[in-house]
Design a protein around this motif. Structure first.
Motif, PDB file in Angstrom:
ATOM      1  N   ALA A   1     -42.701 -17.974 -21.800  1.00  0.00           N
ATOM      2  CA  ALA A   1     -43.091 -16.986 -20.789  1.00  0.00           C
ATOM      3  C   ALA A   1     -42.676 -17.370 -19.375  1.00  0.00           C
ATOM      4  CB  ALA A   1     -44.599 -16.747 -20.849  1.00  0.00           C
ATOM      5  N   GLU A   2     -42.842 -18.628 -19.011  1.00  0.00           N
ATOM      6  CA  GLU A   2     -42.539 -19.052 -17.646  1.00  0.00           C
ATOM      7  C   GLU A   2     -41.063 -18.813 -17.312  1.00  0.00           C
ATOM      8  OE1 GLU A   2     -43.738 -21.204 -20.068  1.00  0.00           O
ATOM      9  OE2 GLU A   2     -45.853 -20.960 -19.533  1.00  0.00           O
ATOM     10  N   GLU A   3     -40.179 -19.209 -18.217  1.00  0.00           N
ATOM     11  CA  GLU A   3     -38.746 -19.029 -17.978  1.00  0.00           C
ATOM     12  C   GLU A   3     -38.356 -17.556 -18.038  1.00  0.00           C
ATOM     13  OE1 GLU A   3     -34.368 -20.224 -19.797  1.00  0.00           O
ATOM     14  OE2 GLU A   3     -36.157 -21.127 -20.678  1.00  0.00           O
ATOM     15  N   ALA A   4     -38.956 -16.815 -18.959  1.00  0.00           N
ATOM     16  CA  ALA A   4     -38.643 -15.382 -19.083  1.00  0.00           C
ATOM     17  C   ALA A   4     -38.999 -14.640 -17.795  1.00  0.00           C
ATOM     18  CB  ALA A   4     -39.381 -14.777 -20.273  1.00  0.00           C
ATOM     19  N   ARG A   5     -40.127 -14.997 -17.181  1.00  0.00           N
ATOM     20  CA  ARG A   5     -40.526 -14.356 -15.914  1.00  0.00           C
ATOM     21  C   ARG A   5     -39.477 -14.585 -14.818  1.00  0.00           C
ATOM     22  NH1 ARG A   5     -45.570 -16.745 -17.014  1.00  0.00           N
ATOM     23  NH2 ARG A   5     -47.032 -15.233 -17.857  1.00  0.00           N
ATOM     24  N   VAL A   6     -38.880 -15.755 -14.792  1.00  0.00           N
ATOM     25  CA  VAL A   6     -37.874 -16.079 -13.786  1.00  0.00           C
ATOM     26  C   VAL A   6     -36.569 -15.341 -14.074  1.00  0.00           C
ATOM     27  CG1 VAL A   6     -36.431 -17.949 -12.868  1.00  0.00           C
ATOM     28  CG2 VAL A   6     -38.874 -18.332 -13.270  1.00  0.00           C
ATOM     29  N   ARG A   7     -36.187 -15.245 -15.337  1.00  0.00           N
ATOM     30  CA  ARG A   7     -34.900 -14.643 -15.701  1.00  0.00           C
ATOM     31  C   ARG A   7     -34.890 -13.116 -15.591  1.00  0.00           C
ATOM     32  NH1 ARG A   7     -31.185 -17.940 -17.286  1.00  0.00           N
ATOM     33  NH2 ARG A   7     -31.734 -20.053 -17.874  1.00  0.00           N
ATOM     34  N   ILE A   8     -36.027 -12.465 -15.821  1.00  0.00           N
ATOM     35  CA  ILE A   8     -36.092 -10.997 -15.725  1.00  0.00           C
ATOM     36  C   ILE A   8     -36.371 -10.622 -14.276  1.00  0.00           C
ATOM     37  CG2 ILE A   8     -37.340  -8.921 -16.435  1.00  0.00           C
ATOM     38  CD1 ILE A   8     -37.880 -10.325 -19.102  1.00  0.00           C
ATOM     39  N   ARG A   9     -35.482  -9.848 -13.685  1.00  0.00           N
ATOM     40  CA  ARG A   9     -35.599  -9.517 -12.256  1.00  0.00           C
ATOM     41  C   ARG A   9     -36.491  -8.314 -11.974  1.00  0.00           C
ATOM     42  NH1 ARG A   9     -29.317 -10.318 -10.504  1.00  0.00           N
ATOM     43  NH2 ARG A   9     -29.228 -12.537 -10.961  1.00  0.00           N
TER      44      ARG A   9
END
Length: 138
Positions: A115-123
């Protein structure tokens, strides 16, 4: 006097996940030559149920076979303030089978993220919000 018809357009956004080390991990896709990541999305075809579109989209774009985690949509929102006739409906799906990297839709690539990385990658904020909604439901 002129008249026109506004045609509603609906897209389905698929939020595919699997559990890795007891934590949900999300499947993101990107167009091969783009740095932006997103969940798989596609328009709903005429006479196709939204949840069927969701499962088909996960397979065709991300190369993952899924089952619905929830019978109802995760969320639905207007695609933009300008395009009020376009809605996006999100479905949370559990990945059953991940096909090989070659089976990802033509021109797409796949990435698994916690979740943490997905939040950063999705703009886009409305799409990023699906991660938090999914985590609350799991």
């Amino acid at each position: 006097m002129s008249s026109f018809t506004v045609r509603m357009v609906e897209e389905v956004c698929v939020v595919p996940f699997r559990t890795e080390n007891g934590r949900p991990e999300f499947c993101l896709v990107s167009v091969s030559d783009d740095s932006r990541w997103d969940f798989p999305r596609a328009p709903v075809l005429p006479d196709e149920l939204r949840h069927v579109t969701a499962l088909r989209t996960a397979l065709e774009i991300a190369g993952v076979e899924c089952e619905l985690e929830l019978p109802e949509p995760l969320d639905q929102f207007s695609a933009s303030k300008v395009e009020s006739a376009k809605t996006i409906t999100a479905f949370l799906v559990r990945v059953e089978t991940e096909n090989g990297e070659h089976s990802v839709g033509t021109g797409y690539r796949r990435r698994w993220c916690f979740a943490e990385e997905a939040r950063v990658r999705i703009r886009r904020k409305p799409i990023r919000r699906f991660i938090d909604l999914a985590l609350r439901r799991l």
